[in-house]
Design an enzyme around this catalytic site. Structure first.
Site, PDB file in Angstrom:
ATOM      1  N   HIS A 260       0.830  -1.210   0.000  1.00  0.00           N
ATOM      2  CA  HIS A 260       0.000   0.000   0.000  1.00  0.00           C
ATOM      3  C   HIS A 260       0.868   1.265   0.000  1.00  0.00           C
ATOM      4  O   HIS A 260       0.444   2.314   0.488  1.00  0.00           O
ATOM      5  CB  HIS A 260      -0.977   0.019   1.189  1.00  0.00           C
ATOM      6  CG  HIS A 260      -2.085  -0.986   1.039  1.00  0.00           C
ATOM      7  ND1 HIS A 260      -3.228  -0.728   0.320  1.00  0.00           N
ATOM      8  CD2 HIS A 260      -2.205  -2.256   1.490  1.00  0.00           C
ATOM      9  CE1 HIS A 260      -4.020  -1.800   0.361  1.00  0.00           C
ATOM     10  NE2 HIS A 260      -3.419  -2.744   1.052  1.00  0.00           N
TER      11      HIS A 260
ATOM     12  N   ASP B   3       2.649   1.996  -3.054  1.00  0.00           N
ATOM     13  CA  ASP B   3       2.823   2.439  -4.455  1.00  0.00           C
ATOM     14  C   ASP B   3       1.938   3.639  -4.787  1.00  0.00           C
ATOM     15  O   ASP B   3       2.411   4.614  -5.365  1.00  0.00           O
ATOM     16  CB  ASP B   3       2.673   1.287  -5.471  1.00  0.00           C
ATOM     17  CG  ASP B   3       1.334   0.571  -5.436  1.00  0.00           C
ATOM     18  OD1 ASP B   3       0.509   0.853  -4.539  1.00  0.00           O
ATOM     19  OD2 ASP B   3       1.117  -0.283  -6.322  1.00  0.00           O
TER      20      ASP B   3
ATOM     21  N   GLY C  47      -3.007 -13.290  -5.761  1.00  0.00           N
ATOM     22  CA  GLY C  47      -2.124 -12.199  -5.362  1.00  0.00           C
ATOM     23  C   GLY C  47      -0.730 -12.320  -5.957  1.00  0.00           C
ATOM     24  O   GLY C  47       0.178 -11.587  -5.574  1.00  0.00           O
ATOM     25  N   LEU C  48      -0.535 -13.241  -6.908  1.00  0.00           N
ATOM     26  CA  LEU C  48       0.768 -13.338  -7.579  1.00  0.00           C
ATOM     27  C   LEU C  48       0.722 -12.612  -8.924  1.00  0.00           C
ATOM     28  O   LEU C  48       1.624 -12.722  -9.737  1.00  0.00           O
ATOM     29  CB  LEU C  48       1.173 -14.799  -7.771  1.00  0.00           C
ATOM     30  CG  LEU C  48       1.302 -15.616  -6.478  1.00  0.00           C
ATOM     31  CD1 LEU C  48       1.763 -17.034  -6.786  1.00  0.00           C
ATOM     32  CD2 LEU C  48       2.294 -14.962  -5.512  1.00  0.00           C
ATOM     33  N   SER C  49      -0.364 -11.889  -9.120  1.00  0.00           N
ATOM     34  CA  SER C  49      -0.548 -11.045 -10.288  1.00  0.00           C
ATOM     35  C   SER C  49      -0.565 -11.785 -11.621  1.00  0.00           C
ATOM     36  O   SER C  49       0.210 -11.495 -12.536  1.00  0.00           O
ATOM     37  CB  SER C  49       0.484  -9.926 -10.312  1.00  0.00           C
ATOM     38  OG  SER C  49      -0.120  -8.838 -10.966  1.00  0.00           O
TER      39      SER C  49
ATOM     40  N   SER D 270      -2.885 -11.343 -13.587  1.00  0.00           N
ATOM     41  CA  SER D 270      -3.421 -10.377 -14.558  1.00  0.00           C
ATOM     42  C   SER D 270      -2.287  -9.591 -15.212  1.00  0.00           C
ATOM     43  O   SER D 270      -2.280  -9.407 -16.433  1.00  0.00           O
ATOM     44  CB  SER D 270      -4.456  -9.445 -13.921  1.00  0.00           C
ATOM     45  OG  SER D 270      -3.917  -8.726 -12.850  1.00  0.00           O
TER      46      SER D 270
ATOM     47  N   ASP E 250       3.051  -4.266 -10.380  1.00  0.00           N
ATOM     48  CA  ASP E 250       2.946  -5.614 -10.948  1.00  0.00           C
ATOM     49  C   ASP E 250       3.443  -5.669 -12.390  1.00  0.00           C
ATOM     50  O   ASP E 250       4.206  -6.551 -12.776  1.00  0.00           O
ATOM     51  CB  ASP E 250       1.493  -6.104 -10.911  1.00  0.00           C
ATOM     52  CG  ASP E 250       0.940  -6.158  -9.500  1.00  0.00           C
ATOM     53  OD1 ASP E 250       1.712  -5.919  -8.543  1.00  0.00           O
ATOM     54  OD2 ASP E 250      -0.266  -6.433  -9.360  1.00  0.00           O
TER      55      ASP E 250
HETATM   56  P1  ADP Z   1      -4.330 -11.811  -9.724  1.00  0.00           P
HETATM   57  O1  ADP Z   1      -3.769 -10.803 -10.663  1.00  0.00           O
HETATM   58  O2  ADP Z   1      -3.997 -11.550  -8.306  1.00  0.00           O
HETATM   59  O3  ADP Z   1      -3.987 -13.223 -10.103  1.00  0.00           O
HETATM   60  P2  ADP Z   1      -6.792 -10.785 -10.775  1.00  0.00           P
HETATM   61  O4  ADP Z   1      -8.200 -10.930 -10.353  1.00  0.00           O
HETATM   62  O5  ADP Z   1      -6.219  -9.426 -10.894  1.00  0.00           O
HETATM   63  O6  ADP Z   1      -5.915 -11.702  -9.814  1.00  0.00           O
HETATM   64  O7  ADP Z   1      -6.632 -11.465 -12.208  1.00  0.00           O
HETATM   65  C1  ADP Z   1      -7.092 -12.781 -12.455  1.00  0.00           C
HETATM   66  C2  ADP Z   1      -7.862 -12.816 -13.770  1.00  0.00           C
HETATM   67  O8  ADP Z   1      -6.955 -12.593 -14.876  1.00  0.00           O
HETATM   68  C3  ADP Z   1      -8.462 -14.164 -14.057  1.00  0.00           C
HETATM   69  O9  ADP Z   1      -9.708 -14.311 -13.412  1.00  0.00           O
HETATM   70  C4  ADP Z   1      -8.607 -14.120 -15.568  1.00  0.00           C
HETATM   71  O10 ADP Z   1      -9.718 -13.327 -15.944  1.00  0.00           O
HETATM   72  C5  ADP Z   1      -7.368 -13.358 -15.989  1.00  0.00           C
HETATM   73  N1  ADP Z   1      -6.258 -14.273 -16.334  1.00  0.00           N
HETATM   74  C6  ADP Z   1      -5.053 -14.308 -15.764  1.00  0.00           C
HETATM   75  N2  ADP Z   1      -4.263 -15.261 -16.351  1.00  0.00           N
HETATM   76  C7  ADP Z   1      -5.000 -15.827 -17.327  1.00  0.00           C
HETATM   77  C8  ADP Z   1      -4.773 -16.882 -18.295  1.00  0.00           C
HETATM   78  N3  ADP Z   1      -3.630 -17.552 -18.347  1.00  0.00           N
HETATM   79  N4  ADP Z   1      -5.782 -17.191 -19.138  1.00  0.00           N
HETATM   80  C9  ADP Z   1      -6.940 -16.536 -19.073  1.00  0.00           C
HETATM   81  N5  ADP Z   1      -7.224 -15.557 -18.185  1.00  0.00           N
HETATM   82  C10 ADP Z   1      -6.287 -15.192 -17.321  1.00  0.00           C
HETATM   83 MG    MG Z   2      -4.264  -8.713 -10.655  1.00  0.00          MG
END
Ligand code: ADP
Ligand code: MG
Length: 380
Positions: A33, A35, A121-123, A125, A169
């Site tokens: 918290h 950044d 939480g390992l990002s 996304s 991230d």
């Molecule tokens: P975190 O970034 O902490 O893992 P988020 O909620 O920010 O969690 O992001 C997770 C979302 O990103 C998943 O629910 C999906 O929509 C998308 N995502 C991440 N990796 C993939 C992947 N390999 N294939 C498809 N969707 C993905």
């Molecule tokens: Mg994320």
């Protein structure tokens, strides 16, 4: 990750050889918290990563599927209106933002495979945004500056996924270095690598996820702004601890607690870098424990499962420090361990956390890896 799986699957589906790109997930050693308060963070890229196999097409269509989810999606680069309401929004987001920045893209077929757990939480996304942004740019012959690439991923997260996250991230998914954490100044974007090859980090996933996370995150941002206002500053980054102490008695309780966390956390990040550079892992562990305590009592973003997981870890042999990692209200803890055998830690944590909660936790031993790259060209 099995590279031939994604390559063979791609060739079977699209009848051509792909290039394959990789972008990692991340951990954050300390600096939570901070950044969005223009402070310091100390993330590291890990060996859990997202892979994108891709080949260009002759039109402006992007077809994309993920081996982690079963359906294929497609969108036209000339049709900005398609707001894919699924995971493909991350891919569409980076594609359209790359184009908006002047990187004209060719159509492409993309196949994604990842071993970054979703929503832990390992990002995952950021790994998805950066791997696809890098793949799309490379397939079209563009070289994008690293920090610009990170900002494109962040913009996709803001505009298309609706999450107003900081730059950490995407930054570390781009710039990660094997065996190094990255000290990032979230105001100037200056950064420097810090060797962590002498440290062992193990991640424990509580598998808890409380709905509060998003609304409380936005609330904390606003509370930090109020606290900065109190000191007549644009951000808490500019308030020293002495200044805080001198005036804290006049402050209302909530901004006082939030400010104390951010101000002390920023100095803990800088102390942690000194500890790593001098090889003093015991003091790094203490700083991690203090960070948890500050996030729990002053910033109020922990939860029962995170507190329990950190507490159980501190009872184990060889653990130098443990703290919640990420936004809070669920997700993972990060644990610093000494060089011994880690199997006992994994067994005990699994057993004790399961006994207390009924949940079998996921536990990941992480290697600190490099940032986004091409891992297979067509001739490989
Ligand atoms: P975190 O970034 O902490 O893992 P988020 O909620 O920010 O969690 O992001 C997770 C979302 O990103 C998943 O629910 C999906 O929509 C998308 N995502 C991440 N990796 C993939 C992947 N390999 N294939 C498809 N969707 C993905
Ligand atoms: Mg994320």
């Amino acid at each position: 990750m099995n590279l031939s799986r994604i390559k063979n699957e791609f060739t079977a589906r699209y009848e051509t050889d792909p290039r394959v790109f990789r972008a990692p997930g991340r951990i954050n050693l300390i600096g939570e918290h901070t950044d969005y308060n223009e402070g310091f963070v100390l993330p590291a890229a890990i060996d859990f990563a997202t892979y994108v196999a891709g080949a260009t097409r002759d039109d402006r269509l992007i077809r994309v599927s993920s081996l982690n989810l079963d359906h294929e999606l497609a969108f036209d680069l000339d049709d900005e209106s398609i707001q894919a309401d699924t995971w493909a929004k991350y891919v569409q987001g980076v594609a359209l933002i790359l184009e908006r920045k002047g990187f004209r893209l060719r159509g492409a077929d993309l196949l994604i495979d990842s071993d970054v757990p979703f929503g832990a939480g390992l990002s995952s996304s950021a790994a998805l945004e950066i791997s696809t942004a890098f793949a799309l740019a490379s397939l079209s012959g563009h070289k994008v500056d690293g920090m610009e690439m990170a900002k494109i991923g962040q913009a996709a997260e803001h505009e298309f996924a609706g999450v107003r996250s900081g730059i950490m991230d995407q930054f570390v998914s781009v710039h990660g270095q094997t065996g190094h954490a990255l000290l990032l100044d979230c105001r100037s974007f200056e950064w420097s690598p810090v060797s962590v090859s002498h440290a062992n980090f193990i991640i424990c996933n509580t598998k808890a996820k409380h709905n509060l996370a998003e609304s409380e995150y936005n609330k904390r941002r606003a509370e930090c702004e109020d606290a900065a206002d109190f000191f007549g500053r644009t951000s808490l980054r500019d308030v020293t601890f002495d200044e805080f102490e001198a005036r804290s008695a006049e402050m209302p309780e909530i901004p006082r607690m939030r400010a104390r966390h951010v101000i002390t956390e920023n100095s803990r990040v800088l102390e942690a870098v000194k500890s790593l550079r001098s090889g003093d892992l015991t003091s790094l562990g203490s700083l991690m424990n203090e960070s948890h305590e500050s996030l729990r009592s002053d910033f109020e973003v922990s939860c029962r499962e995170l507190d329990l997981m950190a507490e159980l870890a501190r009872q184990q042999k060889g653990v130098l420090g443990a703290r919640m990692m990420g936004g809070g209200f669920g997700g993972c803890t990060i644990n610093l361990l000494d060089d011994g055998d880690h199997r006992q830690f994994v067994e005990k944590m699994t057993e004790n956390y399961h006994r207390a909660t009924g949940i079998v936790p996921d536990i990941y031993e992480c290697e600190i890896s490099g940032g986004v790259c091409e891992v297979m060209s067509v001739n490989d």
